[in-house]
Design a protein around this motif. Structure first.
Motif, short mmCIF file in Angstrom:
data_model
loop_
_atom_site.label_atom_id
_atom_site.label_comp_id
_atom_site.label_asym_id
_atom_site.label_seq_id
_atom_site.Cartn_x
_atom_site.Cartn_y
_atom_site.Cartn_z
N LEU A 1 -57.90 -36.12 65.76
CA LEU A 1 -59.28 -36.39 65.35
C LEU A 1 -59.42 -36.23 63.85
O LEU A 1 -59.29 -35.13 63.30
N HIS A 2 -59.70 -37.32 63.16
CA HIS A 2 -59.81 -37.35 61.70
C HIS A 2 -61.21 -36.94 61.29
O HIS A 2 -62.19 -37.14 62.02
N ILE A 3 -61.32 -36.36 60.09
CA ILE A 3 -62.63 -35.91 59.64
C ILE A 3 -63.60 -37.08 59.48
O ILE A 3 -64.81 -36.93 59.66
N GLY A 4 -63.08 -38.27 59.16
CA GLY A 4 -63.96 -39.43 59.07
C GLY A 4 -64.57 -39.78 60.42
O GLY A 4 -65.77 -40.06 60.53
N THR A 5 -63.74 -39.76 61.46
CA THR A 5 -64.24 -40.01 62.81
C THR A 5 -65.20 -38.91 63.24
O THR A 5 -66.22 -39.17 63.89
N ALA A 6 -64.87 -37.68 62.88
CA ALA A 6 -65.74 -36.55 63.23
C ALA A 6 -67.10 -36.67 62.55
O ALA A 6 -68.14 -36.38 63.15
N ARG A 7 -67.12 -37.10 61.28
CA ARG A 7 -68.39 -37.27 60.59
C ARG A 7 -69.21 -38.38 61.26
O ARG A 7 -70.43 -38.28 61.40
N HIS B 1 -73.78 -48.88 58.90
CA HIS B 1 -72.43 -48.62 58.39
C HIS B 1 -72.50 -47.52 57.33
O HIS B 1 -73.07 -47.71 56.25
N THR B 2 -71.93 -46.38 57.68
CA THR B 2 -72.02 -45.18 56.85
C THR B 2 -70.96 -45.19 55.76
O THR B 2 -69.91 -45.84 55.90
N PRO B 3 -71.19 -44.46 54.66
CA PRO B 3 -70.22 -44.47 53.55
C PRO B 3 -68.92 -43.77 53.91
O PRO B 3 -68.88 -42.89 54.77
N LEU B 4 -67.87 -44.17 53.24
CA LEU B 4 -66.56 -43.55 53.45
C LEU B 4 -66.53 -42.17 52.82
O LEU B 4 -67.30 -41.85 51.91
N ILE B 5 -65.61 -41.34 53.31
CA ILE B 5 -65.35 -40.04 52.69
C ILE B 5 -64.23 -40.25 51.68
O ILE B 5 -63.17 -40.79 52.01
N LEU B 6 -64.46 -39.82 50.45
CA LEU B 6 -63.53 -40.08 49.36
C LEU B 6 -62.82 -38.81 48.92
O LEU B 6 -63.34 -37.70 49.08
N ASN B 7 -61.64 -38.99 48.34
CA ASN B 7 -60.93 -37.85 47.77
C ASN B 7 -61.42 -37.60 46.35
O ASN B 7 -62.36 -38.25 45.87
N SER B 8 -60.79 -36.67 45.65
CA SER B 8 -61.25 -36.30 44.31
C SER B 8 -61.10 -37.44 43.31
O SER B 8 -61.76 -37.46 42.27
N GLN B 9 -60.22 -38.42 43.62
CA GLN B 9 -60.04 -39.57 42.73
C GLN B 9 -60.97 -40.73 43.08
O GLN B 9 -60.90 -41.79 42.47
N GLY B 10 -61.84 -40.51 44.08
CA GLY B 10 -62.78 -41.56 44.46
C GLY B 10 -62.20 -42.59 45.40
O GLY B 10 -62.80 -43.65 45.61
N GLN B 11 -61.03 -42.29 46.00
CA GLN B 11 -60.42 -43.21 46.96
C GLN B 11 -60.63 -42.68 48.37
O GLN B 11 -60.90 -41.49 48.57
N LYS B 12 -60.48 -43.56 49.35
CA LYS B 12 -60.69 -43.17 50.74
C LYS B 12 -59.77 -42.01 51.10
O LYS B 12 -58.57 -42.04 50.84
N LEU B 13 -60.36 -40.98 51.69
CA LEU B 13 -59.59 -39.81 52.10
C LEU B 13 -58.58 -40.22 53.17
O LEU B 13 -58.94 -40.85 54.17
N LYS C 1 -54.34 -39.30 54.99
CA LYS C 1 -53.36 -38.26 55.29
C LYS C 1 -52.58 -37.85 54.05
O LYS C 1 -52.08 -36.73 53.96
N ARG C 2 -52.48 -38.75 53.09
CA ARG C 2 -51.76 -38.42 51.85
C ARG C 2 -52.47 -37.32 51.06
O ARG C 2 -51.87 -36.68 50.20
N ASP C 3 -53.75 -37.11 51.36
CA ASP C 3 -54.51 -36.07 50.65
C ASP C 3 -54.34 -34.71 51.30
O ASP C 3 -54.96 -33.73 50.87
N GLY C 4 -53.51 -34.63 52.33
CA GLY C 4 -53.25 -33.34 52.97
C GLY C 4 -54.06 -33.18 54.24
O GLY C 4 -53.96 -34.00 55.16
N VAL C 5 -54.86 -32.15 54.29
CA VAL C 5 -55.62 -31.82 55.49
C VAL C 5 -56.69 -32.87 55.74
O VAL C 5 -57.55 -33.11 54.90
N THR C 6 -56.65 -33.51 56.90
CA THR C 6 -57.69 -34.48 57.26
C THR C 6 -58.12 -34.36 58.72
O THR C 6 -59.17 -34.86 59.08
N SER C 7 -57.32 -33.72 59.56
CA SER C 7 -57.68 -33.64 60.98
C SER C 7 -58.49 -32.38 61.25
O SER C 7 -58.34 -31.36 60.57
N ILE C 8 -59.35 -32.47 62.24
CA ILE C 8 -60.22 -31.34 62.58
C ILE C 8 -59.40 -30.14 63.03
O ILE C 8 -59.74 -28.99 62.71
N SER C 9 -58.31 -30.36 63.73
CA SER C 9 -57.48 -29.24 64.16
C SER C 9 -56.88 -28.51 62.96
O SER C 9 -56.69 -27.29 63.00
#
Length: 579
Positions: free
Chosen positions: A15-21, A237-249, A251-259
């Protein structure tokens, strides 16, 4: 209108944080409108879908408090309904069999690329004759099913987040594949866009709330609704969750799953609170902490932002700390126990319950995440102390040994210890022993915890005392850390030394140290005793306090005469006393 929304995750990952949001926004909207929240698992990708991912999704939603009203409904159990719908579209002439091979498609794309055209299917098999279809099948070609999209169509809808959105049919990539390849008259596995529409129709979904990365699918799905004669739902259609560089969050950004967030020690209430603020602004923009029910009471899609929501770790940590700081001690203790157990700390959950809650009370206001309690509490569970350099330096300061010995002595009359009693001990010793209270407190912290910074010292001392650990650590600090000498005392002294003080810690700062450079032996009666050796304990400095001794150098320490009979004296020591 009876509002019905759905969450439709694909079990091809956790479960990804984007899906959870997205789940949070759907749940809040349904509760605000008095509607239903349906859970549908889109597992038609049989190769990538796994049961462990399904379990992770269900567990994650449950942990977050996203209770669904219907479901979970699995697409893999509805394949026949999708195939019947495909057949309906074929019968209506709104879909057709396409026999284009992979090689032909690649050739088509290369030609489009060379001509600087956007890749798209050129609809070459839209109007095949029966004879052409028979010829392709005779070659053994497999056919996908394509849904007809007219290039001159304009598809528009009012998006509840983005207002009016329009697409041209010519921008949708040509006729859309709605079922995978199959041989002869069979219909292959139905694909995403068709299955989603069939499900939403059958489940009477009124509002489709999802991430903006799905916005390109919406015009295709609207055309399918029209082709099937169904009511088109509202879209948001809700906005995407972005990383610190303004790109779509990702798995490359590390922690993304709710678990992962759960394992890191975040509370579900705090994480849901934070996700609610990722793209939505409450009516009272100053309010940042609220429960799901409180958010549902004021939630509206009109207040969802169009711009992407940047993930802010500092904000999440702050929110999590606020929930931890306000949590009742028994509840927080229950949450901390698994982390302590995982760290290998030994305790009896029932017998030590009161003691564990005392630890929780002590550290609760310093917690940011539940995992912080592992390092914070190590000092209470460990049988040994790991001394930091700063603590070692403190324990080697003058008068520290005297202070620790005094505390040890005071504790002999305290089988139990309260905070008030501990405070009283430090005050009393400071006065009676003429010791600086700050020195006592700093030395206690260093000896008991091995560090110079940490939770409240008095409370830590009381907690350690209850386990019988405090006295042990004080004694170990005295024995093992080469503490300064409290006193160096010879058995007897020469007349010249009679008035000299041997305790270095009692000297005034302006009194210089006298240097001991040699040990001189006096005559010893040895008849009939043989003296084979005289061993002197090391004395590095002896400081004098009498005025006439200032600046004097002591070159010898004399050993008094020993009278011995009938016994051999092999060693005579000048005793050295350490406090």
């Amino acid at each position: 209108m009876n509002v019905r929304v759905r969450l439709a995750p694909s079990p091809t990952g956790n479960l990804h944080i984007g899906t959870a949001r997205t789940a949070v926004f759907n749940w809040l909207f349904a509760r605000n409108q008095g509607g239903q929240f349906i859970l549908r698992v889109e597992d038609t990708d049989l190769e990538r879908s796994k049961s462990e991912y399904t379990d992770n999704i269900l567990e994650g939603l449950t942990w977050l408090g996203m209770k669904w009203d219907e479901g979970p409904i699995f697409q893999s159990q509805r394949l026949e309904a999708y195939r019947q719908t495909v057949q309906t579209l074929l019968d209506k002439g709104l879909a057709y069999r396409c026999y284009t091979t992979s090689a032909e498609l690649d050739e088509m794309r290369e030609a489009q690329k060379a001509n600087k055209q956007a890749p798209r299917y050129d609809n070459r098999h839209r109007n095949l004759t029966p004879e052409q279809r028979e010829a392709f099948e005779a070659e053994g070609r497999q056919a996908v099913i394509r849904f007809i999209i007219e290039d001159d169509r304009t598809i528009s809808w009012h998006d509840m987040v983005r207002d009016t959105v329009s697409w041209k049919g010519s921008d949708l990539g040509g006729d859309m594949v709605i079922a995978r390849a199959s041989i002869g008259g069979d219909i292959g596995q139905p694909l995403y866009n068709l299955a989603v529409v069939v499900d939403d129709i059958d489940m009477a979904i009124t509002h489709v709330i999802r991430g903006e990365d799905h916005i390109g699918n919406t015009p295709k799905q609207i055309l399918l609704y029209e082709a099937l004669g169904a009511t088109i739902p509202e879209f948001a259609h809700t906005p995407l969750i972005l990383n610190s560089q303004g790109q779509k969050l990702s798995k490359r950004d590390g922690v993304t799953s709710i678990s992962d967030f759960k394992d890191m020690g975040y509370l579900p209430e705090a994480l849901v609170n934070y996700m609610t603020l990722l793209g939505w602004t409450p009516p009272d923009s100053t309010q940042e902490i609220f429960t799901l029910s409180e958010a549902a009471a004021v939630f509206s899609l009109e207040r969802v932002n169009k711009a992407g929501a940047k993930f802010d770790w500092d904000k999440l940590n702050w929110l999590n700390s606020q929930y931890l700081h306000k949590m009742p001690v028994p509840q927080l203790t229950d949450l901390l126990i698994p982390y302590w157990q995982k760290a290998g700390y030994e305790f009896d959950i029932e017998a030590d319950r009161t003691w564990l809650e005392q630890i929780t009370t002590l550290i609760s206001q310093s917690l940011v995440r539940l995992t912080d309690a592992v390092d914070m509490c190590k000092v209470f569970f460990s049988t040994t102390v790991e001394y930091e350099e700063e603590a070692i330096a403190q324990l080697q300061q003058p008068k520290v040994s005297e202070a620790l010995l005094a505390v040890l002595g005071a504790l002999e009359s305290h089988p139990t210890l309260t905070s008030a009693e501990a405070q009283k001990i430090t005050k009393k010793l400071s006065k009676e022993k003429n010791l600086n209270k700050g020195l006592i407190m700093r030395s206690l912290r260093a000896a008991l915890t091995g560090a110079m910074h940490g939770p409240d010292l008095i409370e830590s001392w009381v907690i350690l005392h209850q386990r019988g650990t405090a006295q042990t650590r004080l004694q170990e600090a005295i024995n093992n850390l080469n503490l300064p000498l409290v006193a160096v005392v010879a058995p007897t002294a020469t007349p010249e030394q009679a008035n000299a003080e041997t305790a270095a810690e009692t000297l005034a700062p302006e009194q210089p140290a006298a240097e001991v450079t040699a040990v001189e032996k006096k005559s010893v009666e040895t008849d009939p005793v043989a003296v084979t050796a005289v061993e002197i304990s090391a004395v590095e400095t002896v400081e004098k306090s009498t005025p006439e001794a200032v600046g004097a150098e002591v070159s010898t320490v004399e050993i008094p005469q020993f009278e011995a009979t009938e016994a051999e004296v092999s060693t005579a020591e000048i005793p050295q006393f350490e406090a």
